[in-house]
Design a protein around this motif. Structure first.
Motif, PDB file in Angstrom:
ATOM      1  N   ARG A  88       0.895  -1.176   0.228  1.00  0.00           N
ATOM      2  CA  ARG A  88       0.138  -0.028  -0.043  1.00  0.00           C
ATOM      3  C   ARG A  88       1.038   1.198  -0.082  1.00  0.00           C
ATOM      4  O   ARG A  88       0.356   2.220  -0.732  1.00  0.00           O
ATOM      5  N   HIS A 101      -0.555   7.992  -3.248  1.00  0.00           N
ATOM      6  CA  HIS A 101      -1.633   8.254  -2.364  1.00  0.00           C
ATOM      7  C   HIS A 101      -2.730   8.361  -3.251  1.00  0.00           C
ATOM      8  O   HIS A 101      -3.690   7.759  -3.026  1.00  0.00           O
ATOM      9  N   GLY A 102      -2.534   9.043  -4.343  1.00  0.00           N
ATOM     10  CA  GLY A 102      -3.873   9.423  -5.330  1.00  0.00           C
ATOM     11  C   GLY A 102      -4.209   7.910  -5.940  1.00  0.00           C
ATOM     12  O   GLY A 102      -5.347   7.787  -6.219  1.00  0.00           O
ATOM     13  N   GLN A 103      -3.456   7.066  -6.368  1.00  0.00           N
ATOM     14  CA  GLN A 103      -3.664   5.689  -6.981  1.00  0.00           C
ATOM     15  C   GLN A 103      -4.389   4.805  -5.964  1.00  0.00           C
ATOM     16  O   GLN A 103      -5.339   4.547  -6.423  1.00  0.00           O
ATOM     17  N   ALA A 104      -4.004   4.949  -4.561  1.00  0.00           N
ATOM     18  CA  ALA A 104      -4.644   4.115  -3.599  1.00  0.00           C
ATOM     19  C   ALA A 104      -6.175   4.549  -3.368  1.00  0.00           C
ATOM     20  O   ALA A 104      -7.026   3.990  -3.087  1.00  0.00           O
ATOM     21  N   ARG A 105      -6.304   5.923  -3.480  1.00  0.00           N
ATOM     22  CA  ARG A 105      -7.640   6.738  -3.264  1.00  0.00           C
ATOM     23  C   ARG A 105      -8.416   6.274  -4.308  1.00  0.00           C
ATOM     24  O   ARG A 105      -9.661   5.950  -4.322  1.00  0.00           O
ATOM     25  N   ARG A 106      -8.058   6.123  -5.660  1.00  0.00           N
ATOM     26  CA  ARG A 106      -8.866   6.019  -6.829  1.00  0.00           C
ATOM     27  C   ARG A 106      -9.289   4.417  -6.732  1.00  0.00           C
ATOM     28  O   ARG A 106     -10.410   4.273  -7.244  1.00  0.00           O
ATOM     29  N   GLU A 107      -8.311   3.617  -6.335  1.00  0.00           N
ATOM     30  CA  GLU A 107      -8.680   2.179  -6.185  1.00  0.00           C
ATOM     31  C   GLU A 107      -9.805   1.929  -5.358  1.00  0.00           C
ATOM     32  O   GLU A 107     -10.584   1.109  -5.441  1.00  0.00           O
ATOM     33  N   LYS A 108      -9.562   2.647  -3.946  1.00  0.00           N
ATOM     34  CA  LYS A 108     -10.723   2.621  -3.049  1.00  0.00           C
ATOM     35  C   LYS A 108     -12.131   3.004  -3.585  1.00  0.00           C
ATOM     36  O   LYS A 108     -13.176   2.310  -3.248  1.00  0.00           O
ATOM     37  N   ILE A 109     -12.074   4.249  -4.380  1.00  0.00           N
ATOM     38  CA  ILE A 109     -13.248   4.855  -4.796  1.00  0.00           C
ATOM     39  C   ILE A 109     -13.791   3.648  -5.807  1.00  0.00           C
ATOM     40  O   ILE A 109     -15.176   3.485  -5.709  1.00  0.00           O
ATOM     41  N   ARG A 165     -15.607   0.892  -4.033  1.00  0.00           N
ATOM     42  CA  ARG A 165     -16.874   1.287  -3.560  1.00  0.00           C
ATOM     43  C   ARG A 165     -17.874   1.238  -4.502  1.00  0.00           C
ATOM     44  O   ARG A 165     -19.053   1.185  -4.394  1.00  0.00           O
TER      45      ARG A 165
END
Length: 103
Positions: A27, A32-40, A43
């Motif tokens: 992780r 940070h942006g890639q992790a956020r996009r994957e989380k979105i 969901r």
């Protein structure tokens, strides 16, 4: 050794800690942006699975529109059923005279 039972198999705590550290390193290696996009995205897939017919819609904006419409229709159904229940309850007298008493 501390152990934790998982599906009837005991793993030493050190193995679990190693797996957790590996996951955390993966992780951290992501931006940070890639992790956020994957989380979105994850969901959004969950929401699409919850809303009937939403898997056929392409594009996040259209998916969100479908979800909003579905939730609004559920709200209208709840309001309708609440009014219907209230009407049924208003016909029953407070003493529940229409129902036989238990002996």
């Amino acid at each position: 050794w501390k152990t934790r039972r998982v599906y009837h198999v005991c793993y030493p705590f050190s193995v679990q800690l190693w797996a957790h550290k590996k996951l955390m390193n993966e992780r951290c290696n992501m931006s940070h942006g890639q992790a956020r996009r994957e989380k979105i995205s994850e969901r959004m897939r969950i929401l699409q699975d919850l809303v009937p017919g939403c898997n056929k819609v392409i594009g996040k904006a259209l998916v969100l529109d479908e979800i909003i419409n579905y939730v609004q229709s559920l709200q209208r159904q709840v309001e309708f059923l609440s009014m219907k229940l209230e009407a049924v309850n208003s016909r029953i007298t407070p003493g529940l005279e229409g129902f036989p008493l238990k002996d």
